[in-house]
Design an enzyme around this catalytic site. Structure first.
Site, PDB file in Angstrom:
ATOM      1  N   GLU A  82       0.865  -1.282   0.124  1.00 40.55           N
ATOM      2  CA  GLU A  82       0.053   0.156  -0.013  1.00 40.55           C
ATOM      3  C   GLU A  82       0.792   1.332   0.028  1.00 40.55           C
ATOM      4  OE1 GLU A  82      -3.134   0.230   2.837  1.00 40.55           O
ATOM      5  OE2 GLU A  82      -4.269  -1.486   1.896  1.00 40.55           O
ATOM      6  N   GLU A 136      -5.049  -8.426  -0.051  1.00 39.47           N
ATOM      7  CA  GLU A 136      -6.105  -8.253   1.186  1.00 39.47           C
ATOM      8  C   GLU A 136      -7.718  -8.093   0.542  1.00 39.47           C
ATOM      9  OE1 GLU A 136      -4.703  -5.468   3.918  1.00 39.47           O
ATOM     10  OE2 GLU A 136      -2.596  -5.774   3.512  1.00 39.47           O
TER      11      GLU A 136
HETATM   12  C1  BG6 Z   1      -4.790  -2.323   4.900  1.00 44.00           C
HETATM   13  C2  BG6 Z   1      -3.252  -2.532   5.521  1.00 44.00           C
HETATM   14  O1  BG6 Z   1      -4.739  -1.009   4.620  1.00 44.00           O
HETATM   15  O2  BG6 Z   1      -5.815  -2.537   5.659  1.00 44.00           O
HETATM   16  C3  BG6 Z   1      -3.263  -3.628   6.836  1.00 44.00           C
HETATM   17  O3  BG6 Z   1      -2.295  -3.349   4.464  1.00 44.00           O
HETATM   18  C4  BG6 Z   1      -4.576  -3.163   7.553  1.00 44.00           C
HETATM   19  O4  BG6 Z   1      -2.193  -3.114   7.293  1.00 44.00           O
HETATM   20  C5  BG6 Z   1      -5.810  -3.404   6.762  1.00 44.00           C
HETATM   21  O5  BG6 Z   1      -4.618  -3.683   8.789  1.00 44.00           O
HETATM   22  C6  BG6 Z   1      -7.131  -3.088   7.540  1.00 44.00           C
HETATM   23  O6  BG6 Z   1      -6.978  -1.606   8.056  1.00 44.00           O
HETATM   24  P1  BG6 Z   1      -7.103  -1.519   9.433  1.00 44.00           P
HETATM   25  O7  BG6 Z   1      -6.990   0.002   9.635  1.00 44.00           O
HETATM   26  O8  BG6 Z   1      -8.475  -1.954  10.000  1.00 44.00           O
HETATM   27  O9  BG6 Z   1      -6.328  -2.231  10.262  1.00 44.00           O
END
Ligand code: BG6
Length: 472
Positions: free
Chosen positions: A165, A370
């Site tokens: 990201e 993700e």
């Molecule tokens: C992504 C990241 O943006 O989203 C992760 O690569 C992150 O590191 C995931 O944990 C979920 O976001 P958040 O803010 O709910 O942890």
């Protein structure tokens, strides 16, 4: 004429899930590991720090065995730069090398392909103190780190991801805890100078990977999601194009074609923020080619035109990417979408639209690195976690991924966030994402026991049928 029928998903589709080092491992300042910016940042009030997380460092064998039980074909995890090089450069911490070596071997024991992210938000604090990504020499530091990884793990790791990201680091680094603007007068200039160094570092590392590891595959891992115009007003469409360029295409245009997106270039000119580009940089970026595109997807965003007047610029910032830029676009809450408990919009159709758009622009195979739902899960007295909301979220996204594959988009794999509960970027561990529940609260550690959520059993069946059976 022969009509090719696209099969749903390839037999070797990489089903798995993801984690990142600083959010899952714990032992953040022990076993020779140096501090990263995550260890020195101010932890948001009401959330735990990264000292223990899911204690993956001490539980990795048990955790990977559970992933194997689900049938994972791959496990995406990141390597903490400061576990390998405590100050980001110089002396190597052998204990760190051994730890990831053991993680990799454990994966391979179960025929799980390691999918390694080289950098996931955790810049060595020592390098940050020297200027972080603003310092040109950091490109060499990153290449040096990459070389160490390739030398130590290259014979066992086939799939590599460069930077997680990078676009979120640029757009919302303050929320992630990675942007320091002390003494900075032009924030945009600093951010895009840092960004240029990251792009260059990525290009050099992709090239190095291909030179050192001819059989390996490497790609970027930005967070890509389509931006909708708030209405069919032509100006709203222009606003959506602007934000798509700034949020998404800048990163992939550079990774794949080695070119600066023209709309972003114009935006940088207007902000007196054109990065310093040295002779040869653009040639390096043009020559480096990824083998695939990894991308994270959580939700789309919607924007409307912003005419730059005071009132219009007061738009609300969106949940992930800060979608308000005075005079360029303004965030617009999409009334057609449901939201998670944490206010994130849910948009499986947008997932398919994003996949289609990426494929039509770049024509490379894609792996979802993700995708997932953060929620307050509850452990029942008999040790169950009924997370049907997560199953529902994932099912709808996999359905759309399959349709996109049938439409001819080349899909390599799907790795939702997250394999196991871990600490969120800024909302604590009670914002759970995993298939595996970790028995701890925000501040009370309890016994750290692992429990299989309902989604664990569901995902196991999904993998066993290569995505054919998505029922509960
Ligand atoms: C992504 C990241 O943006 O989203 C992760 O690569 C992150 O590191 C995931 O944990 C979920 O976001 P958040 O803010 O709910 O942890």
């Amino acid at each position: 004429m022969i009509i090719t029928k696209h099969t749903p998903l390839p037999k070797d589709f990489l089903w798995g899930a993801s984690t990142s080092a600083y959010q899952v491992e714990g032992e953040n300042l022990s076993h020779g590991k140096g501090p990263s910016v995550q260890d020195t940042k101010e932890i948001p009030a009401g959330t735990s720090g990264f000292e223990v997380c899911a204690d993956f460092y001490n539980h990795y064998e048990e955790d990977i065995a559970l992933m194997a039980e689900m049938g994972f074909k791959t496990f995406r995890f990141s390597i903490a730069w400061t576990r390998i090089l405590p100050t980001g450069r110089g002396e190597i911490n052998q204990e760190g090398i051994d730890f990831y070596s053991n993680v990799i071997d454990t994966c391979l024991k179960y025929n799980i392909e390691p999918l390694v992210t080289m950098f996931h938000f955790d810049l060595p604090d020592a390098l940050e103190k020297m200027g972080g990504w603003s310092r040109r020499d950091i490109v060499d530091d990153f290449v040096n780190f990459a070389r160490i990884l390739f030398e130590n793990y290259g014979s066992r790791v086939k799939y590599w991801l460069t930077i997680n990201e990078q676009n979120m680091l640029t757009l919302v680094g303050e929320a992630i805890g990675t942007s320091d603007f002390t003494g900075v007068t032009n924030k945009v200039k600093k951010l895009y100078q840092d960004n240029h160094h990251m792009l260059l570092a990525q290009a050099k590392v992709m090239k190095l990977c291909h030179e050192m590891l001819p059989g390996a595959k490497i790609g970027p891992a930005p967070n890509i999601s389509l931006i909708y115009p708030a209405s069919c007003k032509p100006k709203d469409n222009l606003a959506a194009q602007n934000f798509n360029a700034i949020r998404n295409w800048l990163y992939l245009d550079m990774a794949v074609y080695g070119i600066y997106n023209n709309l972003v270039w114009k935006y940088l000119e207007e902000h007196d923020a054109i990065p310093e580009i040295e002779d040869g940089d653009m040639e390096i970026m043009k020559a480096a080619k990824p083998d695939f595109i990894g991308f994270n997807y959580y939700n789309t965003s919607t924007v409307e035109w912003d005419d730059g007047s005071e009132d219009a610029a007061s738009g609300k910032v969106d949940q992930q990417s800060g979608a308000t830029e005075k005079g360029v676009y303004k965030a617009f809450p999409n009334p057609n979408l449901l939201r998670t408990e944490f206010g994130w919009e849910i948009d499986p159709d947008g997932f398919r639209a994003t996949i289609r758009e990426i494929y039509s622009r770049y024509h490379l195979p894609m792996i979802i690195t993700e995708n997932g739902l953060g929620a307050y899960d509850t452990l029942t007295e008999d040790g169950k976690i009924h997370d049907n909301y997560r199953i529902e979220y994932l099912r709808k996204h996999i359905e759309q991924l399959k349709i996109a594959a049938e439409e001819g988009c080349e899909m390599m794999g799907y790795c939702p966030w997250s394999a196991i509960d871990l600490v969120s970027t800024h909302e604590g561990i009670v914002k759970r994402y995993g298939f595996i529940y970790v028995n701890r609260d925000e501040f009370e550690l309890k016994d750290m026991k692992r429990y299989r959520k309902d989604s664990f059993y569901w995902y196991k069946k999904v993998i066993a049928t290569n995505g054919e059976d998505l029922t509960d």
